[in-house]
Design a protein around this motif. Structure first.
Motif, PDB file in Angstrom:
ATOM      1  N   LEU A 755       6.353  -1.136   9.310  1.00 59.70           N
ATOM      2  CA  LEU A 755       6.634  -1.572  10.676  1.00 59.70           C
ATOM      3  C   LEU A 755       8.019  -2.202  10.779  1.00 59.70           C
ATOM      4  CD1 LEU A 755       3.242  -3.087  11.944  1.00 59.70           C
ATOM      5  CD2 LEU A 755       4.307  -0.906  12.569  1.00 59.70           C
ATOM      6  N   ARG A 756       8.516  -2.702   9.666  1.00 61.29           N
ATOM      7  CA  ARG A 756       9.869  -3.266   9.651  1.00 61.29           C
ATOM      8  C   ARG A 756      10.916  -2.206   9.319  1.00 61.29           C
ATOM      9  NH1 ARG A 756       6.268  -7.083   8.790  1.00 61.29           N
ATOM     10  NH2 ARG A 756       6.684  -9.233   9.502  1.00 61.29           N
ATOM     11  N   GLN A 757      10.448  -1.037   8.895  1.00 57.50           N
ATOM     12  CA  GLN A 757      11.315   0.121   8.702  1.00 57.50           C
ATOM     13  C   GLN A 757      10.662   1.308   9.417  1.00 57.50           C
ATOM     14  OE1 GLN A 757      13.071   0.831   4.885  1.00 57.50           O
ATOM     15  NE2 GLN A 757      12.757  -1.262   4.180  1.00 57.50           N
ATOM     16  N   PRO A 758      10.598   1.237  10.748  1.00 62.85           N
ATOM     17  CA  PRO A 758       9.812   2.211  11.511  1.00 62.85           C
ATOM     18  C   PRO A 758      10.255   3.659  11.331  1.00 62.85           C
ATOM     19  CG  PRO A 758      11.208   0.881  12.959  1.00 62.85           C
ATOM     20  CD  PRO A 758      11.240   0.242  11.615  1.00 62.85           C
ATOM     21  N   GLU A 759      11.535   3.890  11.018  1.00 60.38           N
ATOM     22  CA  GLU A 759      11.984   5.262  10.821  1.00 60.38           C
ATOM     23  C   GLU A 759      11.313   5.890   9.610  1.00 60.38           C
ATOM     24  OE1 GLU A 759      13.626   7.314  12.778  1.00 60.38           O
ATOM     25  OE2 GLU A 759      13.465   5.645  14.198  1.00 60.38           O
ATOM     26  N   LEU A 760      11.051   5.081   8.602  1.00 58.79           N
ATOM     27  CA  LEU A 760      10.343   5.551   7.417  1.00 58.79           C
ATOM     28  C   LEU A 760       8.940   6.006   7.788  1.00 58.79           C
ATOM     29  CD1 LEU A 760      10.913   5.691   4.313  1.00 58.79           C
ATOM     30  CD2 LEU A 760       9.773   3.480   4.132  1.00 58.79           C
ATOM     31  N   LEU A 761       8.245   5.204   8.596  1.00 59.36           N
ATOM     32  CA  LEU A 761       6.897   5.548   9.057  1.00 59.36           C
ATOM     33  C   LEU A 761       6.940   6.748   9.992  1.00 59.36           C
ATOM     34  CD1 LEU A 761       3.874   4.943   9.301  1.00 59.36           C
ATOM     35  CD2 LEU A 761       4.419   3.279  11.089  1.00 59.36           C
ATOM     36  N   ARG A 762       7.891   6.746  10.909  1.00 55.62           N
ATOM     37  CA  ARG A 762       7.979   7.827  11.896  1.00 55.62           C
ATOM     38  C   ARG A 762       8.221   9.169  11.199  1.00 55.62           C
ATOM     39  NH1 ARG A 762      10.913   5.312  14.955  1.00 55.62           N
ATOM     40  NH2 ARG A 762       9.489   4.750  16.649  1.00 55.62           N
ATOM     41  N   PHE A 781      -3.801   3.466   8.455  1.00 56.75           N
ATOM     42  CA  PHE A 781      -2.728   2.532   8.148  1.00 56.75           C
ATOM     43  C   PHE A 781      -3.248   1.475   7.166  1.00 56.75           C
ATOM     44  CE2 PHE A 781      -1.899   3.912  12.595  1.00 56.75           C
ATOM     45  CZ  PHE A 781      -0.759   4.668  12.334  1.00 56.75           C
ATOM     46  N   PRO A 782      -2.477   1.196   6.089  1.00 57.10           N
ATOM     47  CA  PRO A 782      -2.943   0.233   5.074  1.00 57.10           C
ATOM     48  C   PRO A 782      -2.564  -1.204   5.396  1.00 57.10           C
ATOM     49  CG  PRO A 782      -0.894   1.257   4.357  1.00 57.10           C
ATOM     50  CD  PRO A 782      -1.225   1.864   5.707  1.00 57.10           C
ATOM     51  N   MET A 783      -3.316  -2.137   4.836  1.00 55.06           N
ATOM     52  CA  MET A 783      -3.019  -3.574   4.882  1.00 55.06           C
ATOM     53  C   MET A 783      -3.032  -4.147   6.300  1.00 55.06           C
ATOM     54  SD  MET A 783      -2.626  -5.261   2.024  1.00 55.06           S
ATOM     55  CE  MET A 783      -1.554  -6.627   2.410  1.00 55.06           C
ATOM     56  N   ILE A 784      -3.833  -3.569   7.171  1.00 53.40           N
ATOM     57  CA  ILE A 784      -3.951  -4.125   8.520  1.00 53.40           C
ATOM     58  C   ILE A 784      -4.726  -5.440   8.435  1.00 53.40           C
ATOM     59  CG2 ILE A 784      -4.993  -3.836  10.806  1.00 53.40           C
ATOM     60  CD1 ILE A 784      -2.589  -2.067  10.492  1.00 53.40           C
ATOM     61  N   ILE A 796       3.591   3.858  17.556  1.00 51.93           N
ATOM     62  CA  ILE A 796       4.578   4.750  16.928  1.00 51.93           C
ATOM     63  C   ILE A 796       3.977   6.135  16.752  1.00 51.93           C
ATOM     64  CG2 ILE A 796       5.879   5.169  14.800  1.00 51.93           C
ATOM     65  CD1 ILE A 796       6.197   2.135  14.532  1.00 51.93           C
ATOM     66  N   LEU A 797       2.701   6.192  16.303  1.00 55.00           N
ATOM     67  CA  LEU A 797       2.042   7.488  16.134  1.00 55.00           C
ATOM     68  C   LEU A 797       1.905   8.209  17.470  1.00 55.00           C
ATOM     69  CD1 LEU A 797       0.540   9.622  14.534  1.00 55.00           C
ATOM     70  CD2 LEU A 797      -1.523   8.209  14.648  1.00 55.00           C
ATOM     71  N   ASP A 798       1.583   7.494  18.521  1.00 54.59           N
ATOM     72  CA  ASP A 798       1.454   8.119  19.838  1.00 54.59           C
ATOM     73  C   ASP A 798       2.769   8.741  20.294  1.00 54.59           C
ATOM     74  OD1 ASP A 798      -1.200   7.459  19.957  1.00 54.59           O
ATOM     75  OD2 ASP A 798      -0.899   5.639  21.149  1.00 54.59           O
ATOM     76  N   GLU A 799       3.882   8.060  20.009  1.00 51.75           N
ATOM     77  CA  GLU A 799       5.205   8.613  20.355  1.00 51.75           C
ATOM     78  C   GLU A 799       5.451   9.914  19.601  1.00 51.75           C
ATOM     79  OE1 GLU A 799       8.227   5.775  19.538  1.00 51.75           O
ATOM     80  OE2 GLU A 799       7.329   4.195  20.766  1.00 51.75           O
TER      81      GLU A 799
END
Length: 951
Positions: A755-762, A781-784, A796-799
């Motif tokens: 979430l702090r590096q959203p481009e990596l997740l996206r 998603f892990p560690m929620i 982010i996933l919805d986008e």
């Protein structure tokens, strides 16, 4: 910590002689309630032993150890004598820094003062008009720029710019030029192309001392349509010596010099080309400083005088740092060496200083004029590898029956063959650099050939892969260069090799990630093999009859060398189920119990030992009846597995027709096909961090998509559950550098990182959706731990989904933080499913590190506290029509299966090898009975009680 402060300065003091000055200083200390008046005797006594004149008009009077009884509080005061006071019969002082210290705090003051004395400050001290001027003079650091061979790495293995930045900052950090935070300040916008394949980058935050590190790659990489083969990393602060820096830059802007630098592959020659200090190829000896209060003024003076007795140059370094002249009091004091640190002395070749090293070492050991408590000096002793994990007690008895960690399935018994850790005898210092280098090269070559033979002879991929990794380690240029540096300091080949390997292994096992830490065993494994060659140690003779191998730890090469037809089983004192030794044991089909405690090494040779690789139990000298029962049980298990494998593709349905989905956990995309063959109805956990780790650099969207398609294609329409990238903290990626954390298990990892590096997740989400091609995909998603994290990740996933539609998509979370389980009634309204990671959920709930060598056995997922969290999660999910899976190790535990089913879990995901047996077990169960069992388990008071209940 002692500090120099303006409020502690007394200006314009007057004294006709040293005695009056000392009384003046004590009066100041008494006035400030730091000492009692009797402290004057300590100051006088110290001056009688050796004058405390430091240089350039400054003295540092302080008391003797006996006078510390008169110190009320540690402190320092400064007295300015503008008229001067003759201090040592020759030199006048204008400033006295009087110290009242109960231990070695005064070394901090000495370091500050000696840095100031690198410039001539005597006149400015005498003429100072204010306390502020005095402090500024003393705290000023002269311009400097550290250029040294130990800040240069050549033949570095790099795959992208992140590798360059990481290695460059690590060099600076190891030499204490920068502190934590420097790496994050290296911004790519500051990259400058100097010419050829040479670039530079700089930062000025978190810099302790100006310095330049140089990383020269084994193979250049592409960067901004140019080649990047050498990187200069410049750590700058206000003390940067601009004239020296400009001279360095002149070299790099000279086309001829630039070409020579680009072609140079030797660190020492590269250092010489740019005018950097090099590590002298001089005779060396080491000694551990035993002085209780470190290398302060009096012992340092004695050391200077000892060294000055020899015409040749003698230099010294502390704990592998830069060398300074041992004949300079100022430079010695600037080292700030404390008790227990190692001093390395080197002597100029072909001078009397070489023979004089022994006298210098002897003087340091004798205390340099002070009484010292001796410290065992490794320079005088042979080195022997120590156990990789310290045991809690040295008093060990032979266990009759006990418990270890189940590492490789199966029952085995036979006479014990106990192999204790080997000790190697060798000289610490070698005869010459050339001779020791040749010994080292021959040993490396011999071990490489041996490993290549293992690879050629083995038919098992797991063994081949491990030994190929060992070959990579032996080809590591950093490893070879580090050993060569030790040889240049006159260490023997054995000593240089062992010191580097042991340091690297300790650094590896200190990592908080259990998988990475256990790889320390691989370093020690190759370390011991090379050391055995260097020391001419004989091979361990294997018994001719079948036996149980008992060792402190079994290295992969130990297992691979052994005849699997003779090794009935393996029992070790330390280790974990995921260590390479356990992997090899499983690959060879050898039952193994690991982490059983140091007492197993006391089992007498040839004593019969029975081990159970499924439960971790072992028995020494079992009765004949017990062996017969074990033989019968082993045969029963063989038949059960055979039958289970024949029916592994059939569904897992209970006798009363309740179905449970059985899935596989995988970390490699090519493991999918094997999992399907063994009966997996889905992939219940794709650990994408392991997919990332299989690449030397960060995989881009196309690479990830190709990897994920391998899984989808092999599943042939079966569902895939993917955990988004779960790294950070305890699971670092080499190409994703992160700041070290005090407690990484509670730090920046999992969804907190992405979430702090959203481009990596996206990027990962795009690759997954494109690879799916509308095939069944379940993303979690892990560690929620907070509802806000889930919603942010889902947004982010919805986008991404808006641009890359996917019809058969479900979105859920991992329940591995207790907060997620407790929030399940809220989260169940929004997610499509829960997947419970019982490994981490147990660790966080029980507050026990699941990799802990002593406590890990107590972190049992069948503890009632864990079952209560699972029960709440399942109830919440089912209330809203959502499904729940288990993807931790508990899913494949035969005692946990009926309890988890009874709690209503819809899916069990496990290691693919467990699938046939778990499916067979479920077909023999009655769901209604499981439900009753689960309710009784929730009322138990311990994990042991739950396991007894199931039994």
């Amino acid at each position: 910590m002692l500090a120099l402060d303006t409020q502690h300065v007394r200006m314009n003091q007057h004294a006709v002689d040293k005695a009056q000055a000392l009384q003046c200083l004590v009066d100041i200390l008494v006035e400030d309630q730091l000492v009692q008046p009797e402290y004057i005797q300590g100051l006088i006594g110290r001056e009688q032993q050796s004058a405390t004149y430091l240089g350039q008009g400054i003295a540092i009077p302080h008391g003797t150890p006996q006078s510390r009884q008169y110190i009320l509080e540690t402190g320092v005061r400064l007295a300015h004598f503008p008229e001067g006071v003759v201090w040592d019969g020759e030199n006048k002082i204008y400033l006295a820094v009087v110290i009242a210290a109960k231990s070695d705090e005064h070394l901090q003051v000495l370091q500050i003062l000696t840095r100031a004395l690198l410039d001539d400050v005597s006149e400015r001290v005498q003429n100072a008009q204010s306390a502020q001027q005095i402090i500024e003079l003393l705290q000023a650091q002269p311009p400097s720029l550290n250029l040294h061979e130990n800040l240069i790495t050549t033949q570095a293995v790099v795959t992208d710019i992140d590798d360059f930045l990481w290695q460059a900052s690590q060099l600076l950090k190891q030499q204490k030029m920068v502190e934590s935070g420097f790496l994050s300040q290296l911004q790519l916008k500051n990259m400058i192309h100097l010419g050829e394949d040479i670039w530079s980058i700089s930062a000025n935050q978190h810099v302790l001392s100006p310095a330049v590190s140089i990383i020269k790659a084994e193979q250049p990489i592409q960067y901004q349509d140019q080649k990047l083969g050498t990187l200069l990393c410049i750590a700058s602060n206000p003390q940067l010596d601009m004239s020296q820096f400009n001279r360095l830059m002149d070299i790099f802007f000279d086309p001829e010099q630039l070409q020579a630098l680009s072609q140079q592959q030797d660190a020492q020659h590269l250092a010489q080309l740019i005018g950097a200090d090099v590590i002298p190829d001089w005779a060396s000896q080491r000694v551990i400083l035993a002085n209780a209060h470190g290398l302060h003024a009096r012992p340092a003076t004695q050391l200077v005088n000892t060294c000055k007795a020899f015409q040749g140059e003698i230099q010294v370094s502390v704990d592998g740092g830069q060398f300074v002249s041992a004949k300079s009091l100022t430079k010695l004091l600037s080292l700030g060496c404390k008790r227990g640190q190692t001093l390395t002395f080197i002597a100029e070749p072909e001078t009397d200083a070489v023979a004089g090293l022994s006298a210098v070492i002897a003087a340091v050991k004798q205390g340099l004029g002070e009484e010292v408590e001796p410290i065992q000096d490794e320079a005088d002793t042979v080195v022997a590898p120590e156990p990789t994990h310290p045991m809690l007690s040295e008093t060990l008895t032979v266990p009759d029956q006990s418990q270890g960690i189940a590492a490789s399935s199966g029952l085995a018994f036979g006479p014990a063959h106990v192999v204790k850790p080997r000790q190697f005898q060798y000289e610490r210092f070698g005869s010459s650099v050339k001779v020791e280098s040749e010994k080292f090269d021959i040993a490396i070559h011999q071990v490489k050939n041996s490993i290549r033979q293992f690879i050629a002879q083995s038919s098992i991929d797991a063994i081949k892969q491990i030994f190929m990794a060992h070959l990579e380690m032996l080809d590591d240029p950093d490893l070879i260069q580090s050993v060569q540096r030790g040889l240049k300091q006159n260490l023997s080949a054995a000593a240089a090799w062992h010191e580097h390997i042991e340091a690297a292994a300790k650094a590896q096992e200190s990592l908080n990630d259990r998988l990475l830490a256990e790889r320390a065993a691989d370093l020690r494994d190759i370390g011991e093999r090379v050391l055995a060659v260097l020391c001419g140690a004989p091979e361990i003779v294997e018994p001719q009859e079948p036996y149980i191998l008992v060792m402190h730890d079994v290295g992969p090469s130990d297992v691979a060398r052994l005849n699997k037809d003779r090794v009935a089983g393996i029992l070790t004192a330390v280790g974990g189920a995921s260590a390479h030794s356990a992997i090899v044991a499983r690959a060879l089909g050898i039952p193994a119990v690991v982490g059983a405690g140091a007492a197993v090494l006391n089992i007498p040779n040839h004593s019969v030992v029975l081990i159970n690789g499924d439960t971790g139990e072992f028995v020494v000298k079992p009765e004949a009846q017990r062996i017969e029962q074990a033989m019968a049980e082993r045969e029963r298990q063989r038949q059960l597995r055979e039958q289970a494998e024949q029916h592994c593709l059939e569904p897992a349905i209970t006798l009363d027709q309740h179905a449970v989905e059985i899935a596989a956990n995988i970390g490699k995309v090519h493991a999918t096909a094997k999992a399907v063959e063994q009966g997996a109805e889905a992939i219940g956990l794709l650990r994408t961090e392991l997919v990332f780790m299989s690449h030397n650099s960060a995989p881009n969207e196309a690479v990830q998509e190709a990897d994920y398609r391998v899984v989808f294609d092999a599943l042939a329409g079966r569902p895939l559950v993917v955990r988004t990238l779960d790294v950070g903290g305890d699971k670092p990626l080499p190409y994703l550098p992160m700041e070290p954390e005090e407690n990484p298990f509670l730090g920046l990892r999992g969804i907190r990182l992405t979430l702090r590096q959203p481009e990596l997740l996206r990027q990962q989400l795009v690759a997954l959706l494109k690879a799916a091609d509308n095939r069944p995909l379940r993303i979690m998603f892990p560690m929620i731990g907070r509802v806000e994290e889930w919603r942010e990740a889902k947004a982010i996933l919805d986008e991404v989904r808006a641009q890359h539609p996917c019809e058969h998509l479900e979105v859920g979370i991992m329940v591995e933080v207790p907060a997620a389980a407790l929030l399940s009634p809220i989260l169940a309204q929004e997610v499509d499913f829960f997947s419970i990671g019982t490994n981490d959920l147990t660790q966080y709930t029980m507050a026990i590190d699941r990799g802990h060598p002593v406590l890990s056995a107590e972190a049992d997922g069948l503890h009632p506290s864990i079952l209560l969290l699972i029960d709440q999660t399942v109830r919440a999910a089912h209330q809203h029509g959502k499904w729940v899976g288990i993807c931790g190790e508990l899913a494949g535990d035969p005692k946990a299966v009926p309890v988890l089913m009874g709690l209503g879990v819809d899916e069990l995901s496990m290691s693919s090898t467990r699938i046939p047996l778990v499916k067979a077990q479920i077909r023999q169960l009655n769901f209604a009975d499981c439900q009753q069992l689960a309710q009784r388990a929730l009322l138990c008071d311990s994990a042991t009680a739950v396991r007894d209940l199931v039994e």
